[in-house]
Scaffold this motif. Structure first.
Motif, PDB file in Angstrom:
ATOM      1  N   SER A  35      52.671 -37.281 -21.694  1.00  0.00           N
ATOM      2  CA  SER A  35      53.322 -37.179 -23.006  1.00  0.00           C
ATOM      3  C   SER A  35      53.441 -38.576 -23.578  1.00  0.00           C
ATOM      4  O   SER A  35      53.319 -39.567 -22.857  1.00  0.00           O
ATOM      5  CB  SER A  35      54.755 -36.675 -22.837  1.00  0.00           C
ATOM      6  OG  SER A  35      54.788 -35.323 -22.572  1.00  0.00           O
ATOM      7  N   ALA A  36      53.780 -38.644 -24.854  1.00  0.00           N
ATOM      8  CA  ALA A  36      54.048 -39.930 -25.495  1.00  0.00           C
ATOM      9  C   ALA A  36      55.265 -40.585 -24.845  1.00  0.00           C
ATOM     10  O   ALA A  36      56.077 -39.905 -24.219  1.00  0.00           O
ATOM     11  CB  ALA A  36      54.323 -39.697 -26.969  1.00  0.00           C
ATOM     12  N   THR A  92      57.008 -39.740 -30.554  1.00  0.00           N
ATOM     13  CA  THR A  92      56.548 -38.689 -31.470  1.00  0.00           C
ATOM     14  C   THR A  92      57.528 -38.529 -32.633  1.00  0.00           C
ATOM     15  O   THR A  92      57.130 -38.449 -33.804  1.00  0.00           O
ATOM     16  CB  THR A  92      56.376 -37.342 -30.719  1.00  0.00           C
ATOM     17  OG1 THR A  92      55.662 -37.584 -29.522  1.00  0.00           O
ATOM     18  CG2 THR A  92      55.642 -36.325 -31.564  1.00  0.00           C
ATOM     19  N   ARG A  94      55.461 -29.004 -30.707  1.00  0.00           N
ATOM     20  CA  ARG A  94      56.368 -29.943 -30.053  1.00  0.00           C
ATOM     21  C   ARG A  94      56.642 -29.531 -28.605  1.00  0.00           C
ATOM     22  O   ARG A  94      56.809 -28.359 -28.320  1.00  0.00           O
ATOM     23  CB  ARG A  94      57.689 -30.052 -30.826  1.00  0.00           C
ATOM     24  CG  ARG A  94      57.583 -30.671 -32.207  1.00  0.00           C
ATOM     25  CD  ARG A  94      56.926 -32.039 -32.191  1.00  0.00           C
ATOM     26  NE  ARG A  94      57.517 -33.005 -31.288  1.00  0.00           N
ATOM     27  CZ  ARG A  94      58.481 -33.864 -31.615  1.00  0.00           C
ATOM     28  NH1 ARG A  94      58.963 -33.867 -32.837  1.00  0.00           N
ATOM     29  NH2 ARG A  94      58.923 -34.731 -30.732  1.00  0.00           N
ATOM     30  N   GLY A  95      56.650 -30.508 -27.747  1.00  0.00           N
ATOM     31  CA  GLY A  95      56.845 -30.229 -26.320  1.00  0.00           C
ATOM     32  C   GLY A  95      55.605 -29.661 -25.661  1.00  0.00           C
ATOM     33  O   GLY A  95      55.644 -29.189 -24.522  1.00  0.00           O
ATOM     34  N   GLY A  96      54.464 -29.717 -26.358  1.00  0.00           N
ATOM     35  CA  GLY A  96      53.261 -29.005 -25.917  1.00  0.00           C
ATOM     36  C   GLY A  96      52.469 -29.635 -24.783  1.00  0.00           C
ATOM     37  O   GLY A  96      51.481 -29.046 -24.335  1.00  0.00           O
ATOM     38  N   SER A  97      52.895 -30.794 -24.287  1.00  0.00           N
ATOM     39  CA  SER A  97      52.133 -31.390 -23.176  1.00  0.00           C
ATOM     40  C   SER A  97      52.181 -30.520 -21.919  1.00  0.00           C
ATOM     41  O   SER A  97      51.246 -30.540 -21.115  1.00  0.00           O
ATOM     42  CB  SER A  97      52.684 -32.771 -22.825  1.00  0.00           C
ATOM     43  OG  SER A  97      52.497 -33.637 -23.892  1.00  0.00           O
ATOM     44  N   GLU A 100      50.568 -39.907 -27.755  1.00  0.00           N
ATOM     45  CA  GLU A 100      49.852 -39.699 -26.500  1.00  0.00           C
ATOM     46  C   GLU A 100      48.636 -40.633 -26.414  1.00  0.00           C
ATOM     47  O   GLU A 100      48.316 -41.157 -25.350  1.00  0.00           O
ATOM     48  CB  GLU A 100      49.387 -38.235 -26.389  1.00  0.00           C
ATOM     49  CG  GLU A 100      50.435 -37.259 -25.858  1.00  0.00           C
ATOM     50  CD  GLU A 100      51.636 -37.036 -26.780  1.00  0.00           C
ATOM     51  OE1 GLU A 100      51.574 -37.434 -27.966  1.00  0.00           O
ATOM     52  OE2 GLU A 100      52.646 -36.465 -26.322  1.00  0.00           O
ATOM     53  N   PHE A 139      49.430 -32.659 -25.295  1.00  0.00           N
ATOM     54  CA  PHE A 139      49.877 -32.310 -26.654  1.00  0.00           C
ATOM     55  C   PHE A 139      48.762 -32.159 -27.693  1.00  0.00           C
ATOM     56  O   PHE A 139      48.868 -31.356 -28.593  1.00  0.00           O
ATOM     57  CB  PHE A 139      50.885 -33.392 -27.096  1.00  0.00           C
ATOM     58  CG  PHE A 139      51.523 -33.253 -28.436  1.00  0.00           C
ATOM     59  CD1 PHE A 139      52.168 -32.087 -28.818  1.00  0.00           C
ATOM     60  CD2 PHE A 139      51.512 -34.330 -29.334  1.00  0.00           C
ATOM     61  CE1 PHE A 139      52.799 -31.997 -30.059  1.00  0.00           C
ATOM     62  CE2 PHE A 139      52.143 -34.250 -30.560  1.00  0.00           C
ATOM     63  CZ  PHE A 139      52.788 -33.080 -30.921  1.00  0.00           C
TER      64      PHE A 139
HETATM   65  N1  ASP Z   1      55.012 -35.846 -27.394  1.00  0.00           N
HETATM   66  C1  ASP Z   1      55.091 -34.472 -27.811  1.00  0.00           C
HETATM   67  C2  ASP Z   1      56.477 -34.153 -28.314  1.00  0.00           C
HETATM   68  O1  ASP Z   1      57.350 -35.011 -28.314  1.00  0.00           O
HETATM   69  C3  ASP Z   1      54.657 -33.517 -26.742  1.00  0.00           C
HETATM   70  C4  ASP Z   1      55.491 -33.501 -25.480  1.00  0.00           C
HETATM   71  O2  ASP Z   1      56.299 -34.399 -25.244  1.00  0.00           O
HETATM   72  O3  ASP Z   1      55.301 -32.559 -24.687  1.00  0.00           O
HETATM   73  O4  ASP Z   1      56.700 -33.054 -28.771  1.00  0.00           O
END
Ligand code: ASP
Ligand code: ADP
Ligand code: MG
Length: 475
Positions: free
Chosen positions: A43-44, A49, A211-214, A132, A197
């Protein structure tokens, strides 16, 4: 033919990429599992992000100073990590060179957005992809500097969306083909470090998995690579009986079924992105949740649960900041197709319905949507039922914002009487007003809607009522 042992996918989240010390910890975890042929997904860096998107919003608003400050903040965060981690000067220079190209691109994109004063979904995806893309070359070089062969991989070359759908769907066949390159790398002892992501359309347009897709990226790659395990490395010891930020005495669960994990994440357990489960479950690959900062802890294993369920309720989750929309009227009784029309209207307007319920008297239909979709949902439904409203068959279509969904999840709840009664009892005693209730026919979850101000307290009360704080500690 020689058969290779299968590989593992290891995904590290934002906190694990917080700054140099955390990145070092994550790299040591990878090193400790080098024999398992790891494929790393990142992830970033934490907060990046969000900061990129905020810089974009500032550009749209014409606040150039805010935009530039945000971008400078992001840049110095990465520069600092490079300075602190990459002691080999040649490697550091090569990474700086790669990143310089990206900074030029970032500069151009943000100038464009500021000139246009507009940020489309496509621009939003492109902007957020840099989080990322910036960290992956740094991490790959750091692995090399601690003695692992490693290569940075841009997931836009791997994860491809399908072109038929207007909604984002992954083309697994194409993705599987493209993953061969990564499989080869891992088998030959090189650690691929892949951007989480982000993905790409068949035409090469940058998209994201949400969002949160990693977590989802890790699961897609795990399924396509036929990995033996998908590991999600995060900042907690596993899936817990509640969000520890809300319930400090929450316990770690040692095992969770795919179905439970899907349900929990859908209803707000942020530890896992809801889409993560399906590719892993379809391929029968276990998902393990582990703590980067306490790697000796066993973590949680998510797999096909075959054991007898020891617990009834396993987790209490919550989603905050959603809107409840109600369609009410005595004239709805016996009018066929009202619910169908409600759903067609939301689908046509691309509104995703998180929860739905209809009273048996048929006088009331309630749905929960995201806050952003709230006004749009009311307007669209008023248009759809204009005639019924004029004829007074429907009295009102209204909404309440700032509400929360609370869900109790556990396969062991099936057929166990009294769970709803106990939940409503404890909330009633505490004067918490319940606005809506729904139970999936699978009996895997019981979900209810309360005012947002009551949400945290409700989660704590329910957690306590089911004595989840007394579960045996696994870690
Ligand atoms: N960097 C992206 C986010 O903040 C993906 C992730 O963290 O999973 O949504
Ligand atoms: P990452 O950056 O590693 O992806 P996230 O912040 O997305 O991490 O997810 C981990 C966080 O999820 C935890 O810090 C915790 O606060 C939150 N969380 C919410 N519900 C749960 C739960 N049921 N079990 C564990 N963590 C949870
Ligand atoms: Mg996450």
């Amino acid at each position: 033919m020689l058969r290779y042992p299968s590989m593992i996918v290891m995904k590290f989240g934002g906190t694990s990429m917080g700054a140099a010390p955390q990145i070092n910890t994550a790299a040591r975890v990878v090193e400790s599992l080098r024999e398992s042929k790891p494929v790393v997904v990142l992830s970033a860096m934490s907060g990046v992000t969000d900061a990129l998107l905020q810089a974009g919003e500032a550009g749209v608003a014409g606040h150039e100073r805010v935009r530039d400050d945000k971008l400078a903040e992001i840049r110095s965060k990465h520069d600092k990590a490079i300075r602190e981690l990459l002691k080999d000067a040649r490697g550091a220079r090569a990474v700086q060179e790669t990143l310089r190209g990206m900074w030029d691109e970032i500069q151009k994109i943000f100038t464009g957005i500021t000139l246009l004063r507009e940020m489309s979904d496509r621009s939003r995806d492109l902007i957020s992809s840099f989080g990322e893309r910036l960290i992956v070359p740094i991490f790959a070089e750091y692995l090399r500097q601690i003695g692992l062969e490693s290569e940075a991989v841009d997931a836009r070359e791997l994860i491809i969306t399908s072109e038929e759908s207007e909604f984002m769907l992954v083309d697994f066949e194409e993705t599987r083909k493209r993953c061969q390159k990564v499989a080869k790398m891992a088998r030959s002892g090189v650690v691929p470090v892949v951007t989480g992501f982000i993905c790409s359309t068949p035409e090469g347009v940058t998209t994201t998995l949400g969002r949160g897709g990693s977590d989802y990226s890790a699961s897609i790659l795990g399924a396509c690579l036929k990995a033996s395990e998908i590991q999600i490395w995060t900042d907690v010891n596993g899936v817990m009986t509640a969000d520890p930020r809300i319930v400090p005495e929450a316990r770690v669960l040692d095992r969770v079924s795919y179905k439970e994990a899907a349900e929990m994440s859908y209803f707000g357990a942020k530890v896992l992105h809801p889409k993560t489960i399906m590719p892993a479950a379809d391929a029968g690959i276990p998902i393990r949740i582990k703590n980067t900062f306490d790697p000796e802890k066993p973590g949680t294993i998510i797999a096909n649960e075959t054991r007898q369920h020891e617990y009834t309720v396993k987790t209490v989750t919550s989603i905050t900041g959603v809107t409840l929309v109600s369609v009410a009227g005595r004239g709805m009784i016996g009018v066929p197709g009202v619910a169908g029309r409600v759903f067609t209207t939301t689908a046509q307007n691309r509104i995703s319905v998180l929860m739905f319920s209809q009273g048996s008297s048929e006088q009331h239909i309630s749905l929960v949507v995201s806050k952003q979709d709230g006004d749009n949902t009311v307007k669209a439904l008023r248009r759809e039922f204009q005639l019924e409203i004029e004829r007074r068959r429907i009295d009102q279509i209204s909404s309440i914002s700032d509400i929360s969904i609370i869900a109790l999840v556990g396969e062991g709840m099936k057929g166990v009487p009294g769970i709803a009664a106990r939940t409503f009892g404890v909330l009633g005693d505490a004067n918490v007003n319940i606005l809506m209730i729904a139970q999936g026919s699978s009996e895997l979850n019981l979900s209810l809607v309360v005012k947002q101000k009551d949400a945290a307290r409700s989660v704590q009360l329910i957690h306590h009522a089911f004595e989840l704080h007394k579960l045996p500690a696994h870690s």
